[in-house]
Enzyme design. Structure first.
Site, PDB file in Angstrom:
ATOM      1  N   ASP A  98      16.981 -74.455 -12.933  1.00  0.00           N
ATOM      2  CA  ASP A  98      17.851 -75.612 -12.808  1.00  0.00           C
ATOM      3  C   ASP A  98      17.788 -76.118 -11.366  1.00  0.00           C
ATOM      4  OD1 ASP A  98      20.117 -77.363 -13.620  1.00  0.00           O
ATOM      5  OD2 ASP A  98      20.379 -75.836 -15.167  1.00  0.00           O
ATOM      6  N   ASP A 199      19.471 -81.496 -12.812  1.00  0.00           N
ATOM      7  CA  ASP A 199      20.870 -81.811 -13.103  1.00  0.00           C
ATOM      8  C   ASP A 199      21.214 -83.247 -12.685  1.00  0.00           C
ATOM      9  OD1 ASP A 199      23.440 -80.342 -13.854  1.00  0.00           O
ATOM     10  OD2 ASP A 199      24.046 -81.228 -11.947  1.00  0.00           O
ATOM     11  N   GLU A 256      18.121 -84.417 -16.538  1.00  0.00           N
ATOM     12  CA  GLU A 256      19.366 -84.649 -17.271  1.00  0.00           C
ATOM     13  C   GLU A 256      19.882 -86.022 -16.844  1.00  0.00           C
ATOM     14  OE1 GLU A 256      23.828 -82.816 -17.943  1.00  0.00           O
ATOM     15  OE2 GLU A 256      23.002 -83.195 -15.958  1.00  0.00           O
ATOM     16  N   HIS A 329      24.842 -75.947 -22.799  1.00  0.00           N
ATOM     17  CA  HIS A 329      26.037 -75.312 -22.207  1.00  0.00           C
ATOM     18  C   HIS A 329      27.183 -76.303 -21.968  1.00  0.00           C
ATOM     19  CE1 HIS A 329      23.971 -77.213 -18.936  1.00  0.00           C
ATOM     20  NE2 HIS A 329      25.028 -77.035 -18.158  1.00  0.00           N
ATOM     21  N   ASP A 330      26.924 -77.599 -22.146  1.00  0.00           N
ATOM     22  CA  ASP A 330      27.970 -78.612 -21.941  1.00  0.00           C
ATOM     23  C   ASP A 330      28.490 -79.184 -23.254  1.00  0.00           C
ATOM     24  OD1 ASP A 330      27.741 -78.552 -19.155  1.00  0.00           O
ATOM     25  OD2 ASP A 330      26.161 -80.065 -19.148  1.00  0.00           O
TER      26      ASP A 330
HETATM   27  C1  NOJ Z   1      25.567 -81.302 -15.615  1.00  0.00           C
HETATM   28  C2  NOJ Z   1      25.629 -79.857 -15.923  1.00  0.00           C
HETATM   29  O1  NOJ Z   1      24.924 -79.595 -17.098  1.00  0.00           O
HETATM   30  C3  NOJ Z   1      27.090 -79.482 -15.996  1.00  0.00           C
HETATM   31  O2  NOJ Z   1      27.286 -78.189 -16.503  1.00  0.00           O
HETATM   32  C4  NOJ Z   1      27.673 -79.652 -14.621  1.00  0.00           C
HETATM   33  O3  NOJ Z   1      29.064 -79.437 -14.673  1.00  0.00           O
HETATM   34  C5  NOJ Z   1      27.402 -81.036 -14.037  1.00  0.00           C
HETATM   35  N1  NOJ Z   1      26.095 -81.530 -14.308  1.00  0.00           N
HETATM   36  C6  NOJ Z   1      27.603 -81.020 -12.556  1.00  0.00           C
HETATM   37  O4  NOJ Z   1      26.591 -80.283 -11.935  1.00  0.00           O
END
Ligand code: NOJ
Length: 558
Positions: A98, A199, A256, A329-330
């Site tokens: 990451d 990210d 992302e 994970h989100d």
């Molecule tokens: C995206 C990540 O996937 C998430 O878990 C994170 O809280 C935010 N970006 C901030 O880094």
């Protein structure tokens, strides 16, 4: 279309904190991952994406990095990392790390220096502004509730943080920042890692005037979105990064990128532009968000689902590449969100997997998905550990929203749904740890766990294994063009894939009700071979049949 290993591969995402604890402190770690590499090998995936493992005070579970070159103590040591990489490469597994460089932790030494004085050489590593009189520099909201500005007593200025106040945004306009990031990227690439998941990479360039925002009609990404996402210099930065770093290695990259359209996506992944290989698009993940945004949960429709997927396929076809995921994970667990986590848990999990693994793009499996882990419902709000959930709960409670309404949204959308420990077996703490886990285990672990999945030849695990194997055997699954059948049908998702002289037919029932499938299109074939299905299929008559609840069939037409 160019053939590459990352188009042909299957990615497995590990959220290290919740994967496997080997040290007995209740937190997953690198040695725990090493213990499970043979399991992942058996599943058949060949690329592992590790959520952040760097030194961090864990305000946002590692997405707030205080030292990019060190391993988080709870996760292990640098030696453990080297061993992990070696053990992965020995098994033919690639490692994607990451890259979190929109922001650092406020405990990063750059920020410690930056906040010391206005003339510190590190001041300009971050985005500092004066207030407007008594007011904040502008009205931007943070993704984690409240303002995205924090006042710093020492120098009487505000710093920008799009996420938590412990995640100050880096100032990418500063060439020194960019070069530091590139050096750090090379540090890990030179150790031999195989790529990066970047990210919120579409947020690194902000409109310099930082104008006030307005609430969007559909409030998905906060009022700063038009000035922070896909900003004026983002492509210049990514092309520079590509020139100076990425192009020097045989690696894969996935950005992302919340809130982008397929048209904008082309600018990031068009193969001629030398930026990134693929993106995570969020249009599909936003399908059940109402006008009030993520927590305003609404019903989703299969026709919208199909249209989104087809639109993205069509826009990037022959130009770029798509990534395919239904959770991470989100996000909540896919079987709870898009399937049925009760009576039809295994059938619907297999059906959704069939979609992800037979559409065009690189499939991503999130840990526990391969055994159809489900969402969790904690009664006590304190059992939720996620900063986004906690901040939202506080803010909305203060505004008078009742607790049961908030809990309902959290059950449907909270990020901790995905973060409960992986359920390895039916022993204490689901075999995740000998100590009390940092977050509670889902109470269904005695029924849903890896050990029992491995004992049952009809399990979701073996279905994923078979899908991954088929991908390796049939190029049409990787490279085939898509033709949608029955586009307007409200419960069947059916499509063909074509590549050279191979053709696939995929038929999926997205719902519980049985439904008649009739093939209206004349496909040329002599023989139809059933490649995979989540039910027993007796005859091979495939033109006209009754689809059972969540049934999935894939035929190879010859
Ligand atoms: C995206 C990540 O996937 C998430 O878990 C994170 O809280 C935010 N970006 C901030 O880094």
């Amino acid at each position: 279309m160019k053939k590459t290993w990352w188009k042909e591969g299957v990615v497995y995402q590990i959220y290290p904190r919740s994967f496997k604890d080997s040290s007995g402190d209740g937190v997953g770690d690198l040695k725990g991952i090493i213990e499970k590499l043979d399991y992942l090998k058996e599943l058949g995936v060949n690329i592992i994406w590790l959520s952040p493992i760097y030194q961090s005070p864990n305000d946002d579970n590692g997405y707030d990095i205080s030292n990019y070159r060190r391993v988080m103590k709870e996760f292990g040591t640098e030696e453990d990392f080297n061993e992990l990489l070696k053990e992965m490469h020995t098994r033919g597994l690639k490692l994607i790390m990451d890259l979190v460089v929109n922001h650092t932790s406020d405990e990063h030494e750059w920020f410690a220096k930056s906040r010391k004085s206005k003339d510190n050489p590190y001041r300009d590593y971050y985005i500092w502004k004066d207030g407007k009189g008594e007011n904040l520099p502008n009205n931007w909201e943070s993704f984690f509730s409240g303002s995205s500005w924090e006042f710093d007593e020492k120098t009487k200025q505000y710093y920008l943080h799009l996420f938590s106040k412990k995640q100050p945004d880096l100032n990418w306009e500063n060439v020194k920042v960019r070069n530091e990031v590139y050096d750090m990227m090379k540090f890990w690439l030179d150790k031999g890692i195989d790529g990066y998941r970047m990210d919120v990479i579409n947020f690194i360039s902000k409109v310099p005037e930082l104008p006030d925002g307005e609430k969007a009609e559909k409030d998905l990404y906060g009022n700063s979105f038009p000035f922070t996402a896909n900003g004026p210099r983002v492509h210049e930065y990514l092309q520079e990064m590509n020139r100076k770093v990425l192009s020097k290695y045989d690696i894969m990259t996935v950005g992302e990128t919340p809130g982008i359209t397929p048209e904008i996506a082309q600018l990031y992944v068009n193969e001629d532009r030398n930026e990134l290989n693929m993106l995570f698009q969020f249009e599909l993940m936003d399908i059940d968000s109402g006008d009030g945004g993520k927590w305003d949960v609404t019903a989703w429709k299969l026709t919208t689902f199909k249209n989104i997927m087809y639109k993205w396929y069509d826009a990037l076809k022959d130009k770029g590449w798509n990534s395919l995921f239904l959770n991470n994970h989100d996000q909540p667990r896919l079987v709870s969100r898009f399937g049925n986590d009760g009576e039809y848990r295994t059938q619907s999990a297999k059906m959704l997997a069939t979609f992800i693994h037979t559409w065009q793009g690189t499939p991503y499996i999130y840990q526990g998905e391969e055994i159809a882990m489900t969402n969790v419902k904690f009664k006590n709000v304190d059992d939720y550990k996620d900063i986004e959930i906690q901040n939202m709960f506080k803010e909305k409670s203060q505004q008078g929203v009742p607790k049961d309404v908030l809990l309902k949204s959290i059950y449907a959308k909270g990020r901790d749904n995905a973060r409960t420990p992986v359920q390895w077996d039916n022993s204490i703490n689901a075999g995740f740890s000998k100590a009390t886990p940092w977050i509670k285990v889902n109470s269904n672990y005695s029924e849903i766990n890896v050990a029992s999945a491995l004992e049952d030849k009809n399990s979701v695990f073996y279905y994923y294994q078979k899908l991954i194997k088929l991908r390796k055997e049939h190029e049409v699954i990787v490279y085939g063009d898509i033709d949608i059948l029955l586009l307007d049908h409200e419960s069947i998702f059916a499509y063909t894939r074509s590549y050279n002289d191979e053709k696939l037919l995929v038929v999926l029932n997205f719902y519980e009700a049985e439904i008649e499938f009739k093939l209206e299109k004349n496909l040329e074939y002599e023989k139809a071979e059933l490649l995979i299905s989540n039910y027993q299929v007796k005859d091979h008559e495939f033109c006209d049949f009754l689809l059972r609840p969540y049934e999935a069939r894939v035929y190879l037409l010859k």
